[in-house]
Write a protein that holds these residues in place. Structure first.
Motif, short mmCIF file in Angstrom:
data_model
loop_
_atom_site.label_atom_id
_atom_site.label_comp_id
_atom_site.label_asym_id
_atom_site.label_seq_id
_atom_site.Cartn_x
_atom_site.Cartn_y
_atom_site.Cartn_z
N ALA A 1 0.83 -1.20 0.00
CA ALA A 1 0.00 0.00 0.00
C ALA A 1 0.87 1.26 0.00
O ALA A 1 0.56 2.24 -0.68
N ALA A 2 1.96 1.24 0.76
CA ALA A 2 2.85 2.40 0.80
C ALA A 2 3.51 2.63 -0.55
O ALA A 2 3.66 3.77 -1.01
N ASP B 1 -5.58 1.32 3.54
CA ASP B 1 -4.70 0.42 4.27
C ASP B 1 -5.39 -0.02 5.56
O ASP B 1 -5.22 0.59 6.61
N ASP B 2 -6.17 -1.10 5.47
CA ASP B 2 -6.92 -1.62 6.62
C ASP B 2 -7.77 -0.52 7.24
O ASP B 2 -7.91 -0.44 8.47
N ALA B 3 -8.35 0.33 6.40
CA ALA B 3 -9.02 1.54 6.86
C ALA B 3 -10.41 1.29 7.40
O ALA B 3 -11.06 2.23 7.87
N GLY C 1 1.39 4.59 -3.51
CA GLY C 1 1.32 6.05 -3.59
C GLY C 1 2.63 6.71 -3.30
O GLY C 1 2.69 7.90 -2.99
N ARG C 2 3.71 5.94 -3.35
CA ARG C 2 5.08 6.41 -3.14
C ARG C 2 5.31 7.01 -1.75
O ARG C 2 6.01 8.00 -1.58
N LEU C 3 4.68 6.39 -0.75
CA LEU C 3 5.09 6.67 0.62
C LEU C 3 6.37 5.92 0.93
O LEU C 3 7.00 6.13 1.97
N ALA C 4 6.73 5.02 0.06
CA ALA C 4 8.01 4.31 0.11
C ALA C 4 8.40 4.00 -1.32
O ALA C 4 7.56 3.96 -2.22
N ASP C 5 9.69 3.82 -1.56
CA ASP C 5 10.18 3.46 -2.88
C ASP C 5 10.71 2.03 -2.85
O ASP C 5 11.31 1.60 -1.86
N PRO C 6 10.48 1.27 -3.91
CA PRO C 6 10.98 -0.11 -3.94
C PRO C 6 12.50 -0.14 -4.06
O PRO C 6 13.13 0.79 -4.58
N ASP C 7 13.09 -1.22 -3.56
CA ASP C 7 14.53 -1.42 -3.72
C ASP C 7 14.87 -1.75 -5.17
O ASP C 7 15.96 -1.44 -5.65
N ALA C 8 13.94 -2.39 -5.85
CA ALA C 8 14.11 -2.71 -7.26
C ALA C 8 12.73 -2.79 -7.89
O ALA C 8 11.73 -2.95 -7.21
N VAL D 1 -3.49 10.49 -5.79
CA VAL D 1 -3.51 9.32 -4.90
C VAL D 1 -3.98 9.75 -3.53
O VAL D 1 -3.39 10.64 -2.91
N GLY D 2 -5.07 9.12 -3.05
CA GLY D 2 -5.57 9.40 -1.72
C GLY D 2 -5.42 8.18 -0.82
O GLY D 2 -5.52 7.04 -1.30
N TYR D 3 -5.17 8.42 0.46
CA TYR D 3 -4.94 7.34 1.41
C TYR D 3 -5.93 7.42 2.56
O TYR D 3 -6.33 8.51 3.00
#
Length: 555
Positions: A364-365, A480-482, A368-375, A397-399
């Motif tokens: 989920a993160a 996210d489990d909202a 919306g780019r609350l985190a970036d993937p390692d690859a 993107v809304g959360y």
């Protein structure tokens, strides 16, 4: 940004007040250097039996200038430090919020301590830099005046200056280490206190408040030791400096006495020699400036570590036209997701299910780019998320989260909080869709109720979080489990709103309940870091492994 670079930038942020401080300090130094000469002239005038009034006028003028400079010193120092501190705090807060959830492992309590205490110390940079630099002009000016009076006296005093230089060097070394260690322990205590306050209910329920207080305060003896070391360094410097200074003053006065007896200097100049010798060997202003500079550098070092938190870079592209197709390609992240591929069709709802620890919230993160993937990469309507501008990304993107944090003065503000404040009409419509309107209207002032005066259950808080996500236009909703704290009936009503009023948006739903998964268009079964299956809940239900995801009762 490095520590000393931050110190210099903070010093420049003192602005006009730093200039006022510098001029006032220069005026103060000029008075301290010129006053002994004026006083010497007055004494010699009296001894010669001449009219003393013209000789006293320069003394009075210098005294008045000293008083004015002292007032401006206080005003300039306080104002310059306040401006620099405010700049450092804005810089730190902006960087910390820009880093977002990826700010690193720095505890919230320690981050707050660095923004408050650390920034305050770094904010003294204008005062420290000016005081330290100009303080050196005072002994230099006094030495020049001594040379003018009699070079032999100046030479006798200069022979002892290397000893003072050695003392100052040792002081700087000891103080810098002590200040740095003191602030590090301060940060540790602040971090532990933040953790304890965050878990206050758990601590109270477990009856472990005394034990937790001991854990928070266990570093106090170490803090005390570093504080004592700081005072010992300062006191030792003061004591040794006083002894060396007195010996040098006695030496200078002895030479001056011989010169007076030889008729090479006047009685007034002998008095001036005593004062100038005190200025040359008087380490108080220099030690004070060095101590401030050490604290400023330590605070800047603390702040620089916080500024080192990586901040995601954003592109310049706007979101292209599209239905909100979300795509994960070969995503690896956090040692949990391992080459994950997933396509969420535009305008459809996809529920993500999986066992605890499978990486659902991480997915989920990433959406919306609350985190970036390692690859790998994540795309929205064919555009990699890093290529989108920050406004475009946050607009589209809304959360909604399981434990939403509410921002704003009132409940209306909390629902409308976003890239652009939502209109009152949109706030009301969003609250109704999230089934929050009824309980909000029962609050003391309805939508105008201050957030701090609005006691809410977990389910009510989640409904406000949903309302906030609904209140802003966009093509992708990430839940996210909202709805985990909603009762079954309310969750069904929210699901109907999602399918009806917001059915044109793409919905990525992190689900723990079978009912939530059943209402989605598709279910993505996350297992072993990849999507094990993608299909309708009814079709996947035939697999015992899928049913096990929801527990023994299948809920």
């Amino acid at each position: 940004m490095k520590r000393d670079s931050l110190v210099l930038r903070a010093a420049r942020r003192g602005g006009g007040w730093a200039a006022v401080l510098a001029l006032a300090r220069l005026a103060d130094v000029a008075v301290s250097v010129l006053f002994p000469l004026a006083l010497a002239h007055a004494i010699d005038t009296v001894l010669a039996g001449r009219d003393v009034l013209p000789a006293l006028l320069p003394c009075a003028a210098l005294f008045a200038l000293s008083a004015a400079a002292g007032a401006l010193l206080e005003l300039g120092a306080g104002s310059a430090a306040a401006r620099a501190t405010a700049w450092v705090r804005h810089l730190l807060v902006g960087r910390l919020l820009a880093a977002g959830p990826a700010r690193g492992a720095l505890p919230a309590g320690e981050a707050a301590s660095r923004i408050t205490a650390g920034a305050a110390d770094a904010g003294t940079a204008p005062v420290a830099a000016i005081q330290s630099g100009i303080a050196l002009l005072q002994p230099v000016g006094a030495m020049v005046a001594l040379i003018v009076i009699d070079w032999r006296v100046a030479l006798g005093l200069a022979l002892g200056l290397p000893v003072i230089a050695v003392l100052l060097r040792a002081f700087v070394r000891d103080v810098s280490g002590s200040v740095r260690r003191y602030m590090t322990v301060q940060g540790t205590i602040a971090a532990r206190l933040g953790e304890a306050l965050g878990g206050a209910r758990t601590i109270a329920a477990a009856g472990t408040s005394a034990r937790e207080a001991d854990r928070v305060l266990t570093a106090l003896p170490e803090l005390r030791d570093h504080g004592h070391a700081l005072w010992r360094a300062q006191g030792g410097m003061g004591g040794r400096g006083l002894v060396v200074g007195l010996l040098l003053q006695v030496c200078a006065l002895a030479v001056a006495g011989f010169q007076l007896a030889a008729g090479r200097i006047t009685p007034g100049e002998l008095v001036a020699v005593a004062q100038y010798a005190g200025l040359v060997v008087g380490l108080g202003p220099i030690v004070s400036g060095l101590l401030r500079l050490a604290r400023a550098r330590a605070g800047a070092g603390w702040a620089a570590e916080l500024l080192a938190a990586p901040v995601p870079e954003h592109g310049t592209r706007d979101a292209p036209p599209g239905p909100g197709r979300l795509e994960f390609r070969g995503v690896r992240s956090g040692g949990v997701l391992d080459g994950l591929d997933l396509v969420v069709p535009g305008g459809r709802s996809v529920a993500v299910v999986g066992r605890s620890g499978a990486g659902k919230s991480l997915l989920a993160a990433l959406a919306g780019r609350l985190a970036d993937p390692d690859a790998g990469e994540v795309l929205l309507d064919g555009v990699p998320l890093p290529e989108l501008s920050r406004p475009a990304l946050r607009r589209e993107v809304g959360y909604a989260f399981d434990r939403p944090a509410l921002f704003g003065a009132t409940v209306r503000d909390a629902i409308g909080f976003g890239p652009e404040p939502a209109t009152p009409a949109r706030v009301l419509a969003a609250a109704s869709a999230a089934r929050a309107d009824d309980f909000v209207r029962r609050l003391p002032a309805g939508y105008a109720t201050p957030v701090t005066d609005a006691p809410m259950s977990g389910g009510e808080l989640q409904r406000l979080g949903l309302a906030r996500a609904f209140a802003h236009p966009g093509r992708l909703l990430v839940l996210d489990d909202a709805t985990s704290s909603l009762d079954t009936a309310t969750e069904l009503q929210v699901a109907q709103a999602l399918a009806g009023e917001f059915g044109d948006r793409t919905r990525l739903i992190i689900a723990h309940r079978a009912g939530t998964a059943a209402r989605a268009d598709l279910v993505a079964w996350l297992d072993g870091g990849r999507i094990r299956a993608l299909g309708r809940h009814a079709d996947l239900w035939a697999d015992p492994g899928y049913r096990d995801v929801f527990g023994a009762d299948g809920r």
